[in-house]
Design a protein around this motif. Structure first.
Motif, mmCIF file in Angstrom:
data_model
loop_
_atom_site.group_PDB
_atom_site.id
_atom_site.type_symbol
_atom_site.label_atom_id
_atom_site.label_comp_id
_atom_site.label_asym_id
_atom_site.label_seq_id
_atom_site.Cartn_x
_atom_site.Cartn_y
_atom_site.Cartn_z
ATOM 1 N N PHE A 1 -1.250 2.927 -21.021
ATOM 2 C CA PHE A 1 -2.091 4.115 -21.081
ATOM 3 C C PHE A 1 -1.511 4.774 -21.937
ATOM 4 N N TRP A 2 0.056 5.187 -22.265
ATOM 5 C CA TRP A 2 0.538 6.143 -23.288
ATOM 6 C C TRP A 2 0.394 5.483 -24.659
ATOM 7 N N TYR A 3 0.800 4.417 -24.582
ATOM 8 C CA TYR A 3 1.118 3.756 -26.183
ATOM 9 C C TYR A 3 -0.259 2.894 -26.641
ATOM 10 N N GLY A 4 -1.148 2.384 -25.861
ATOM 11 C CA GLY A 4 -2.218 1.777 -26.219
ATOM 12 C C GLY A 4 -1.827 0.431 -26.638
ATOM 13 N N LYS A 5 -0.592 0.105 -26.544
ATOM 14 C CA LYS A 5 -0.081 -1.328 -26.681
ATOM 15 C C LYS A 5 0.288 -2.088 -25.369
ATOM 16 N N ARG B 1 0.721 -1.181 0.059
ATOM 17 C CA ARG B 1 0.032 -0.090 0.016
ATOM 18 C C ARG B 1 1.076 1.130 -0.029
ATOM 19 N N TYR B 2 0.473 2.054 -0.784
ATOM 20 C CA TYR B 2 1.416 3.482 -1.064
ATOM 21 C C TYR B 2 0.521 4.682 -0.354
ATOM 22 N N ASP B 3 1.524 5.381 0.332
ATOM 23 C CA ASP B 3 1.231 6.546 1.138
ATOM 24 C C ASP B 3 0.164 7.684 0.147
ATOM 25 N N ASP B 4 1.262 7.876 -1.105
ATOM 26 C CA ASP B 4 0.560 8.910 -1.721
ATOM 27 C C ASP B 4 -0.811 8.211 -2.624
ATOM 28 N N HIS B 5 -1.671 9.405 -2.536
ATOM 29 C CA HIS B 5 -3.264 8.819 -3.203
ATOM 30 C C HIS B 5 -2.859 8.488 -4.639
ATOM 31 N N ASP B 6 -2.293 9.253 -5.452
ATOM 32 C CA ASP B 6 -2.080 9.305 -6.756
ATOM 33 C C ASP B 6 -1.398 7.819 -7.158
ATOM 34 N N ILE B 7 -0.470 7.469 -6.443
ATOM 35 C CA ILE B 7 0.282 6.396 -6.691
ATOM 36 C C ILE B 7 -0.525 5.027 -6.327
ATOM 37 N N SER B 8 -1.257 5.387 -4.954
ATOM 38 C CA SER B 8 -2.016 4.250 -4.514
ATOM 39 C C SER B 8 -3.007 3.482 -5.323
ATOM 40 N N LYS B 9 -3.694 4.574 -5.949
ATOM 41 C CA LYS B 9 -4.851 4.403 -6.574
ATOM 42 C C LYS B 9 -4.488 3.334 -8.047
ATOM 43 N N ARG B 10 -3.096 3.522 -8.170
ATOM 44 C CA ARG B 10 -2.721 2.734 -9.398
ATOM 45 C C ARG B 10 -1.753 1.427 -9.135
ATOM 46 N N VAL C 1 -4.715 -2.299 -14.098
ATOM 47 C CA VAL C 1 -4.457 -3.546 -14.745
ATOM 48 C C VAL C 1 -3.398 -3.680 -15.957
ATOM 49 N N SER C 2 -3.304 -2.373 -16.468
ATOM 50 C CA SER C 2 -1.934 -2.079 -17.461
ATOM 51 C C SER C 2 -0.682 -2.381 -16.645
ATOM 52 N N GLU C 3 -0.738 -2.149 -15.395
ATOM 53 C CA GLU C 3 0.600 -2.214 -14.732
ATOM 54 C C GLU C 3 0.631 -3.442 -13.869
ATOM 55 N N SER C 4 -0.207 -4.442 -14.167
ATOM 56 C CA SER C 4 -0.313 -5.880 -13.405
ATOM 57 C C SER C 4 0.642 -6.731 -14.515
ATOM 58 N N SER C 5 1.247 -7.822 -13.796
ATOM 59 C CA SER C 5 2.192 -8.448 -14.979
ATOM 60 C C SER C 5 2.156 -9.753 -14.284
ATOM 61 N N ASN C 6 2.844 -10.785 -15.268
ATOM 62 C CA ASN C 6 3.632 -12.024 -14.754
ATOM 63 C C ASN C 6 4.927 -12.033 -15.352
ATOM 64 N N ALA D 1 14.819 -12.714 -17.185
ATOM 65 C CA ALA D 1 13.494 -12.636 -16.925
ATOM 66 C C ALA D 1 12.633 -12.042 -18.132
ATOM 67 N N LYS D 2 11.459 -12.559 -18.485
ATOM 68 C CA LYS D 2 10.553 -12.279 -19.220
ATOM 69 C C LYS D 2 9.424 -11.563 -18.373
ATOM 70 N N ARG D 3 8.931 -10.217 -18.548
ATOM 71 C CA ARG D 3 7.670 -9.984 -17.945
ATOM 72 C C ARG D 3 6.674 -9.260 -18.810
ATOM 73 N N GLU D 4 5.424 -9.972 -18.788
ATOM 74 C CA GLU D 4 4.412 -9.834 -19.742
ATOM 75 C C GLU D 4 3.341 -9.044 -18.924
ATOM 76 N N PHE D 5 2.924 -7.795 -19.316
ATOM 77 C CA PHE D 5 1.709 -7.094 -18.601
ATOM 78 C C PHE D 5 0.512 -7.440 -19.239
ATOM 79 N N LEU D 6 -0.459 -7.188 -18.456
ATOM 80 C CA LEU D 6 -1.888 -7.751 -18.820
ATOM 81 C C LEU D 6 -2.972 -6.851 -19.433
ATOM 82 N N ALA D 7 -2.386 -5.531 -19.746
ATOM 83 C CA ALA D 7 -3.476 -4.704 -20.432
ATOM 84 C C ALA D 7 -2.783 -3.707 -21.230
ATOM 85 N N PRO D 8 -3.350 -3.108 -22.251
ATOM 86 C CA PRO D 8 -2.546 -1.827 -22.886
ATOM 87 C C PRO D 8 -2.135 -0.845 -22.093
#
Length: 472
Positions: free
Chosen positions: A412-416, A329-338, A374-379, A403-410
């Motif tokens: 925000f900036w690139y749409g990919k 859990r992050y203390d900063d609200h803007d960071i926390s909500k993401r 979700v776009s910052e969630s990953s495996n 390691a290979k890291r795969e994110f789960l959603a497009p």
């Protein structure tokens, strides 16, 4: 038969490997190198034999052995464990066999195979006779080897007054070793670190999104700084009963950058857990909690639970498995909500130690992170390789992770959807002649590289640092 002669001879077999030439107790890094090959007979479920052996055929190959008892004594004292196993199968079938001798020899053989749980049961049976002094000493040693320190302490203290003077001295060494093992252990370390990317920034000067070009100013570029990394902690482990241990630790670590105070880090961490130990295995579960600060401000809290298991498969091979569930859990609200969320991670690693100087390991790791965004969630799945050389004068360690890291959603900036390839190398070298009162400086280099399909997330950093650690 003469039990005193048998037990006085074989007691030296029990204790000799546990004592170094200078009389200091030594716990070998490779358990029981002389372990005999695994037999078809499972001695843990004796006395039911799986084969019938003619003891006379063994007697013909032994220069002594006028009786079954003398044969068994000879095989045990000379550590001919394969032949002893066969002899005991046949001996136990005889109606006039001596149960005390059988349990004594069976326990010694099982100990040679590092099957201490079964060996201890045989010795606990025969030591109910107060006249059998030496087996009680043997039993105390096996308790010690099997990490049953409370039982070992009780057994050594009870039997020491009845032992000859040399064996009293050995018992006192074991008692001192138990006291040292179970006392609280503080630790302290200082590292001078040169980092060429303390702000973990991208080296891009500009990037295009949706036909617009964004230019990064100089403040957004990677920054170099020299910092002082430190750690201080204490851990304590106590054998509460049998093979059950309680573990606790508390520590503080961080890094101080005189020229870049906004990137100072500080972390406080505490653990309290349980471990079950034998001579070959350790299984544990450890809840933990941590509070992190960045630039002097509270940054995030973490808590969770870890589980681990290690098992020495042979004299040279060990398997380690770790699994952790954590919440952050992050203390900063803007960071926390993401970025608030949880992670599950695991590691399976095999270690190979061909000699006391060389160590190699290979491991597979995985981490599944689920965040509010979700776009910052990953495996992440990866591999790690490592080696160590611990010579008389010089030491070297090296570790490579990929390691290979795969994110789960497009994104925000690139749409990919983002895909990263992560690499890390850490190397350490030191020379023991630079030792000053237990402090040995070590030169380290760490290189990290993230290669992303989205240029904004490419990262590269390298750091040279000197560590000076001290365990008390």
């Amino acid at each position: 038969m003469n039990y005193q002669q048998l037990m006085a001879a074989s007691v030296m077999l029990i204790s000799a490997k546990a004592l170094a030439s200078d009389g200091v107790i030594e716990v070998p890094s490779q358990a029981v190198r002389a372990a005999v090959p695994f037999e078809q007979v499972d001695w843990a479920v004796m006395p039911t034999p799986l084969e019938t052996v003619n003891i006379a055929s063994i007697e013909r190959d032994v220069p002594m052995g006028q009786t079954d008892e003398e044969l068994i004594t000879y095989l045990m004292v000379n550590q001919q464990w394969d032949e002893l196993a066969k002899a005991l199968v046949a001996y136990q079938q005889k109606s006039n066999h001596d149960p005390v001798l059988y349990d004594y020899a069976m326990g010694a053989m099982l100990r040679s195979q590092a099957k201490h749980n079964q060996a201890i049961k045989h010795y606990e049976k025969i030591t109910q006779d107060p006249a059998l002094i030496f087996p009680k000493f043997d039993l105390a040693v096996m308790y010690f080897e099997n990490k049953q320190y409370r039982d070992a302490k009780r057994a050594f203290e009870a039997i020491k007054p009845s032992l000859p003077a040399p064996m009293q001295a050995i018992s006192e060494q074991y008692l001192s070793a138990i006291k040292k093992i179970e006392r609280a252990k503080p630790s302290f370390g200082l590292n001078i670190e040169q980092n060429d990317n303390v702000n973990n920034a991208s080296s891009l000067r500009e990037f295009d999104i949706g036909g617009m070009t964004f230019i990064f100013d100089e403040e957004s570029q990677p920054k170099s700084a020299t910092g002082l990394r430190y750690n201080i902690g204490i851990d304590d482990e106590h054998n509460v009963t049998g093979r059950h241990h309680l573990y606790a630790s508390a520590g503080m670590d961080g890094i101080y950058y005189p020229s870049e105070r906004d990137y100072d880090e500080l972390s406080l961490r505490g653990e309290l857990g349980y471990r079950y130990k034998t001579i070959k295995s350790t299984v544990g579960i450890t809840p933990f909690i941590a509070q992190d600060w960045l630039g002097g401000d509270q940054y995030q809290q973490q808590w969770g639970i870890g589980a681990s298991a290690t098992h020495r498969m042979s004299a040279n091979w060990q398997l380690t498995v770790n699994a952790t569930h954590s919440q952050k859990r992050y203390d900063d609200h803007d960071i926390s909500k993401r970025y608030d969320g949880h992670a599950n991670e695991g590691l399976v690693m095999a270690l190979y130690q061909p000699t006391d100087q060389w160590l190699y390991y290979v491991g597979m790791e995985a981490r599944h992170e689920r965040l509010q965004d979700v776009s910052e969630s990953s495996n992440r799945q990866g591999l790690r390789l490592g080696m160590g050389y611990y010579g008389k004068d010089m030491g070297v360690r090296a570790m490579l992770r990929h390691a290979k890291r795969e994110f789960l959603a497009p994104n925000f900036w690139y749409g990919k959807v983002r895909h990263d390839t992560e690499s890390q190398f850490i190397g350490t070298v030191w020379h023991n002649k630079l030792n000053y009162k237990g402090f040995v400086p070590k030169l380290n280099y760490r290189h990290q590289h993230t290669d992303s399909n989205l240029d904004l997330y490419d990262r590269r950093s390298g750091a040279w640092f000197v560590t000076v650690d001290k365990m008390f």
